[in-house]
Scaffold this active site. Structure first.
Site, mmCIF file in Angstrom:
data_model
loop_
_atom_site.group_PDB
_atom_site.id
_atom_site.type_symbol
_atom_site.label_atom_id
_atom_site.label_comp_id
_atom_site.label_asym_id
_atom_site.label_seq_id
_atom_site.Cartn_x
_atom_site.Cartn_y
_atom_site.Cartn_z
ATOM 1 N N GLY A 64 25.327 28.433 16.279
ATOM 2 C CA GLY A 64 24.688 28.390 17.588
ATOM 3 C C GLY A 64 24.729 29.757 18.237
ATOM 4 O O GLY A 64 25.633 30.557 17.956
ATOM 5 N N GLN A 93 24.347 35.841 25.010
ATOM 6 C CA GLN A 93 25.173 36.546 24.018
ATOM 7 C C GLN A 93 24.487 37.761 23.418
ATOM 8 O O GLN A 93 25.131 38.617 22.827
ATOM 9 C CB GLN A 93 25.555 35.594 22.869
ATOM 10 C CG GLN A 93 26.506 34.498 23.283
ATOM 11 C CD GLN A 93 26.770 33.564 22.116
ATOM 12 O OE1 GLN A 93 25.996 32.645 21.869
ATOM 13 N NE2 GLN A 93 27.842 33.812 21.382
ATOM 14 N N CYS A 126 33.304 31.192 18.122
ATOM 15 C CA CYS A 126 32.160 31.714 18.873
ATOM 16 C C CYS A 126 31.815 33.088 18.334
ATOM 17 O O CYS A 126 32.702 33.891 18.082
ATOM 18 C CB CYS A 126 32.532 31.813 20.347
ATOM 19 S SG CYS A 126 31.229 32.487 21.375
ATOM 20 N N LEU A 127 30.530 33.360 18.155
ATOM 21 C CA LEU A 127 30.122 34.667 17.627
ATOM 22 C C LEU A 127 30.507 35.793 18.588
ATOM 23 O O LEU A 127 30.600 36.947 18.174
ATOM 24 C CB LEU A 127 28.610 34.687 17.357
ATOM 25 C CG LEU A 127 28.156 33.771 16.210
ATOM 26 C CD1 LEU A 127 26.646 33.810 16.062
ATOM 27 C CD2 LEU A 127 28.831 34.169 14.902
ATOM 28 N N HIS A 169 28.657 23.842 24.159
ATOM 29 C CA HIS A 169 29.180 25.213 24.047
ATOM 30 C C HIS A 169 28.084 26.236 24.400
ATOM 31 O O HIS A 169 28.316 27.179 25.151
ATOM 32 C CB HIS A 169 29.691 25.405 22.611
ATOM 33 C CG HIS A 169 30.174 26.786 22.272
ATOM 34 N ND1 HIS A 169 31.459 27.035 21.849
ATOM 35 C CD2 HIS A 169 29.546 27.992 22.259
ATOM 36 C CE1 HIS A 169 31.597 28.332 21.615
ATOM 37 N NE2 HIS A 169 30.442 28.938 21.850
ATOM 38 N N GLU A 170 26.877 26.011 23.851
ATOM 39 C CA GLU A 170 25.785 26.981 24.064
ATOM 40 C C GLU A 170 25.270 26.936 25.497
ATOM 41 O O GLU A 170 24.950 27.975 26.080
ATOM 42 C CB GLU A 170 24.637 26.738 23.081
ATOM 43 C CG GLU A 170 25.008 26.873 21.599
ATOM 44 C CD GLU A 170 25.769 28.139 21.262
ATOM 45 O OE1 GLU A 170 25.557 29.178 21.922
ATOM 46 O OE2 GLU A 170 26.600 28.095 20.342
ATOM 47 N N HIS A 173 27.329 29.002 27.738
ATOM 48 C CA HIS A 173 27.014 30.439 27.689
ATOM 49 C C HIS A 173 25.934 30.798 28.708
ATOM 50 O O HIS A 173 25.973 31.871 29.306
ATOM 51 C CB HIS A 173 26.489 30.825 26.302
ATOM 52 C CG HIS A 173 27.558 31.131 25.299
ATOM 53 N ND1 HIS A 173 28.497 32.112 25.478
ATOM 54 C CD2 HIS A 173 27.802 30.605 24.076
ATOM 55 C CE1 HIS A 173 29.289 32.172 24.408
ATOM 56 N NE2 HIS A 173 28.892 31.257 23.543
#
Ligand code: ZN
Length: 167
Positions: free
Chosen positions: A46, A51, A91-92, A133-134, A137
């Site tokens: 994701g 991000q 997480c990236l 989660h996304e 962000h």
């Protein structure tokens, strides 16, 4: 398509709030394409526009094993949450950190697709967790915010150490 630069915690730009997309046009479609390519390349399941430094409410997700099921959500909104699930998240933007977070086990989401058409989606387990989660962000929120102060400080230190090593 292009691979975009992913911001890393504790970069303050990850705290910015994304704005609703007014029109799903060529710019938004290109952003979503680039985000998918960036996510697959990372690799991750994701990625949210914040991000990669874009302040549009766009997220891309693919929880399939073989990267065959890309999902793009524009202006996603959670209509309903149900149950609880505790999962280890990564997480990236917070590389190499994995911590358990409790979220809703099932969600109903409304969003626009890349043609600008509204649709609704029921998701559970991993997909539901990923969507939550996304969307966080897009509101400047990170999964480490759910951890205790002590754990978050440890994550911060680890990230700073990692950064010094890669510079
Ligand atoms: Zn993330």
């Amino acid at each position: 398509m292009a691979i975009l630069n992913i911001l890393h915690y504790p970069d303050e730009r990850l705290r910015r709030r994304a704005q609703p997309v007014e029109r799903v046009d060529a710019r938004i479609r290109k952003l979503a394409d680039d985000m998918l390519e960036t996510m697959y390349d990372a690799p991750g399941i994701g990625l949210a526009a914040v991000q990669v430094g874009a302040l549009d409410r766009v997220v891309v997700i693919d929880v399939s094993e073989d990267k065959s099921d890309p999902l793009v959500l524009v202006n996603p909104e959670i209509l309903h949450r149900e149950g609880e699930i505790k999962m280890e998240e990564g997480c990236l933007s917070v590389p190499s950190i994995y911590e358990s977070v409790t979220r809703a086990q099932r969600v109903r989401v409304r969003a626009l697709d890349l043609d600008g058409a509204p649709f609704e989606l029921e998701a559970e387990d991993l997909l539901a967790v990923c969507i939550q989660h996304e969307i966080d962000h897009l509101d400047g929120k990170l999964f480490v915010d759910y951890l205790s102060e002590l754990k978050r400080q440890r994550v911060r230190k680890k990230m700073e150490k990692l950064r010094r090593k890669t510079l």
